[in-house]
Design a protein around this motif. Structure first.
Motif, PDB file in Angstrom:
ATOM      1  N   HIS A   1      71.299  24.897   9.845  1.00 11.45           N
ATOM      2  CA  HIS A   1      72.119  24.085   8.945  1.00 11.45           C
ATOM      3  C   HIS A   1      71.589  22.648   8.953  1.00 11.45           C
ATOM      4  O   HIS A   1      71.706  21.942   9.946  1.00 11.45           O
TER       5      HIS A   1
ATOM      6  N   TRP B   1      68.047  10.121  16.067  1.00 10.94           N
ATOM      7  CA  TRP B   1      69.015  11.172  16.409  1.00 10.94           C
ATOM      8  C   TRP B   1      69.572  10.949  17.809  1.00 10.94           C
ATOM      9  O   TRP B   1      70.779  11.105  18.039  1.00 10.94           O
TER      10      TRP B   1
ATOM     11  N   TYR C   1      73.564  10.516  18.210  1.00  9.06           N
ATOM     12  CA  TYR C   1      74.376  11.471  18.977  1.00  9.06           C
ATOM     13  C   TYR C   1      75.005  10.793  20.193  1.00  9.06           C
ATOM     14  O   TYR C   1      76.137  11.112  20.575  1.00  9.06           O
TER      15      TYR C   1
ATOM     16  N   GLY D   1      67.640  23.460  14.935  1.00  9.45           N
ATOM     17  CA  GLY D   1      68.372  22.217  14.682  1.00  9.45           C
ATOM     18  C   GLY D   1      69.846  22.388  15.001  1.00  9.45           C
ATOM     19  O   GLY D   1      70.712  22.002  14.216  1.00  9.45           O
TER      20      GLY D   1
ATOM     21  N   GLY E   1      71.712  20.808  17.033  1.00 13.68           N
ATOM     22  CA  GLY E   1      72.451  19.574  17.293  1.00 13.68           C
ATOM     23  C   GLY E   1      73.443  19.773  18.424  1.00 13.68           C
ATOM     24  O   GLY E   1      73.118  20.374  19.462  1.00 13.68           O
TER      25      GLY E   1
ATOM     26  N   HIS F   1      62.452  21.389  21.379  1.00 18.75           N
ATOM     27  CA  HIS F   1      61.183  21.632  20.672  1.00 18.75           C
ATOM     28  C   HIS F   1      61.211  20.901  19.333  1.00 18.75           C
ATOM     29  O   HIS F   1      62.249  20.819  18.681  1.00 18.75           O
ATOM     30  N   ASP F   2      60.046  20.395  18.943  1.00 14.25           N
ATOM     31  CA  ASP F   2      59.885  19.760  17.636  1.00 14.25           C
ATOM     32  C   ASP F   2      59.299  20.798  16.681  1.00 14.25           C
ATOM     33  O   ASP F   2      58.219  21.347  16.942  1.00 14.25           O
ATOM     34  N   VAL F   3      59.991  21.074  15.575  1.00 16.06           N
ATOM     35  CA  VAL F   3      59.539  22.149  14.677  1.00 16.06           C
ATOM     36  C   VAL F   3      58.288  21.771  13.890  1.00 16.06           C
ATOM     37  O   VAL F   3      57.809  22.575  13.094  1.00 16.06           O
TER      38      VAL F   3
ATOM     39  N   TYR G   1      79.585  15.966  14.037  1.00 12.40           N
ATOM     40  CA  TYR G   1      79.977  16.886  12.947  1.00 12.40           C
ATOM     41  C   TYR G   1      81.208  17.705  13.319  1.00 12.40           C
ATOM     42  O   TYR G   1      81.486  18.719  12.682  1.00 12.40           O
TER      43      TYR G   1
ATOM     44  N   ASP H   1      66.436  22.390  19.356  1.00 12.76           N
ATOM     45  CA  ASP H   1      66.545  21.067  18.747  1.00 12.76           C
ATOM     46  C   ASP H   1      65.563  20.147  19.486  1.00 12.76           C
ATOM     47  O   ASP H   1      65.148  20.464  20.604  1.00 12.76           O
ATOM     48  N   TYR H   2      65.200  19.003  18.869  1.00 14.74           N
ATOM     49  CA  TYR H   2      64.327  18.078  19.603  1.00 14.74           C
ATOM     50  C   TYR H   2      65.094  16.922  20.215  1.00 14.74           C
ATOM     51  O   TYR H   2      64.488  16.023  20.812  1.00 14.74           O
TER      52      TYR H   2
ATOM     53  N   ARG I   1      78.139  22.615  16.806  1.00 16.62           N
ATOM     54  CA  ARG I   1      79.392  22.989  16.123  1.00 16.62           C
ATOM     55  C   ARG I   1      79.345  24.426  15.606  1.00 16.62           C
ATOM     56  O   ARG I   1      80.376  25.082  15.504  1.00 16.62           O
TER      57      ARG I   1
HETATM   58  C1  LIG Z   1      71.706  17.092  10.153  1.00 15.29           C
HETATM   59  S1  LIG Z   1      71.589  17.541  11.854  1.00 15.29           S
HETATM   60  C2  LIG Z   1      72.422  19.104  11.846  1.00 15.29           C
HETATM   61  C3  LIG Z   1      72.855  19.563  13.210  1.00 15.29           C
HETATM   62  C4  LIG Z   1      73.621  20.887  13.252  1.00 15.29           C
HETATM   63  N1  LIG Z   1      72.861  21.948  12.624  1.00 15.29           N
HETATM   64  C5  LIG Z   1      74.947  20.731  12.565  1.00 15.29           C
HETATM   65  O1  LIG Z   1      75.042  21.093  11.370  1.00 15.29           O
HETATM   66  O2  LIG Z   1      75.878  20.226  13.203  1.00 15.29           O
HETATM   67  C6  LIG Z   1      69.856  17.966  11.998  1.00 15.29           C
HETATM   68  C7  LIG Z   1      69.426  18.382  13.394  1.00 15.29           C
HETATM   69  O3  LIG Z   1      68.046  18.704  13.361  1.00 15.29           O
HETATM   70  C8  LIG Z   1      67.397  18.144  14.473  1.00 15.29           C
HETATM   71  N2  LIG Z   1      65.992  17.903  14.073  1.00 15.29           N
HETATM   72  C9  LIG Z   1      65.557  17.097  13.085  1.00 15.29           C
HETATM   73  N3  LIG Z   1      64.219  17.147  12.997  1.00 15.29           N
HETATM   74  C10 LIG Z   1      63.798  18.008  13.957  1.00 15.29           C
HETATM   75  C11 LIG Z   1      62.523  18.491  14.366  1.00 15.29           C
HETATM   76  N4  LIG Z   1      61.391  18.046  13.790  1.00 15.29           N
HETATM   77  N5  LIG Z   1      62.455  19.404  15.372  1.00 15.29           N
HETATM   78  C12 LIG Z   1      63.600  19.847  15.978  1.00 15.29           C
HETATM   79  N6  LIG Z   1      64.833  19.413  15.642  1.00 15.29           N
HETATM   80  C13 LIG Z   1      64.942  18.512  14.640  1.00 15.29           C
HETATM   81  C14 LIG Z   1      68.162  16.862  14.792  1.00 15.29           C
HETATM   82  O4  LIG Z   1      68.012  16.465  16.142  1.00 15.29           O
HETATM   83  C15 LIG Z   1      69.588  17.290  14.441  1.00 15.29           C
HETATM   84  O5  LIG Z   1      70.230  17.833  15.580  1.00 15.29           O
END
Ligand SMILES: C[S@@+](CC[C@H](N)C(=O)[O-])C[C@H]1O[C@@H](n2cnc3c(N)ncnc32)[C@H](O)[C@@H]1O
Length: 218
Positions: free
Chosen positions: A116, A13, A17, A51, A53, A97-99, A24, A72-73, A56
């Motif tokens: 999303h 990611w 990015y 998440g 990102g 943060h990592d979920v 997006y 987001d992480y 948007r």
């Molecule tokens: C498909 S993108 C969607 C981003 C945003 N929601 C959008 O629609 O524009 C998924 C997002 O989840 C974040 N992400 C993925 N795994 C994650 C985790 N374990 N903890 C936190 N964030 C995470 C990624 O960094 C990314 O920004």
């Protein structure tokens, strides 16, 4: 091994990015517009976005007057979000943060949660159950969760390296493709209000948009 997959995905990611400052775009997604309308009509003011990102959907939520905690992480994603949202400092909290870990918020601290395409990332079913219960914990009773996830009708389902548990790697990202049974499993402790399939992008990605309300019983 689990930690390695998570760190590999995070680094992917970061690179993606970094190379795509507007991956997006900057307009609200369809579920983002839906959530803004729903939260505003229900008078829900404090929103946790999981998440976020590059933001948007975060920025349109701020423009609609919502207070958003964006989590987001990815440093790169959050850096771009901060740039886009400078005029909303008083309404925005940003949390790296990592979920995979418990959410860093007290019980019942948000009116609503929006996410999303995070739920369909590399998380296993067990991790998704933990995440959904954590989301429930930080929502106040009657609070609403709107999340989206790519589903098994998506063209990428079954394509690429198989990580088990309906997860496949394509283009470097591990995606967990939801079936309807998983949506029902994750609704434990919530009222499942609505499940709407929709398409996004050119592939197109095929997703569920799920709306559920935290049941009042703790
Ligand atoms: C498909 S993108 C969607 C981003 C945003 N929601 C959008 O629609 O524009 C998924 C997002 O989840 C974040 N992400 C993925 N795994 C994650 C985790 N374990 N903890 C936190 N964030 C995470 C990624 O960094 C990314 O920004």
């Amino acid at each position: 091994m689990k930690e390695k997959i998570s760190e590999d995905q995070r680094l992917h990611w970061e690179r993606t990015y970094h190379e795509n400052p507007s991956m997006y775009g900057s307009s609200a997604s369809e579920p983002g517009a839906y959530a803004i309308d729903l939260f505003s009509r229900l008078g829900l003011k404090t929103v946790l976005e999981l998440g976020s990102g590059q933001g948007r959907d975060t920025v349109p939520m701020l423009e609609a007057g919502l207070d958003v905690t964006a989590l987001d992480y990815s440093d790169e994603g959050l850096r771009e979000l901060r740039l886009r949202a400078t005029r909303f400092e008083h309404q925005l909290g940003v949390v790296k943060h990592d979920v995979h870990e418990p959410l860093p918020f007290p019980d019942e601290s948000f009116d609503a949660c929006y996410s999303h395409m995070l739920f369909n990332m590399a998380l296993s079913t067990e991790e998704l159950i933990s995440l959904t219960q954590e989301t429930r914990r930080v929502l106040r009773p009657g609070g609403v969760l709107v999340y989206t996830a790519r589903h098994t009708g998506d063209a990428h389902y079954g394509v690429g390296a198989d990580f088990g548990d309906n997860r496949f790697e394509n283009g470097g990202f591990v995606v967990h493709f939801f079936d309807r049974d998983l949506v029902d499993r994750l609704a434990d402790g919530f009222e499942l209000d609505d499940v709407t399939p929709f398409n996004e992008g050119e592939l197109p990605r095929k997703l569920f948009r799920v709306t559920m309300t935290r049941s009042p019983i703790t």
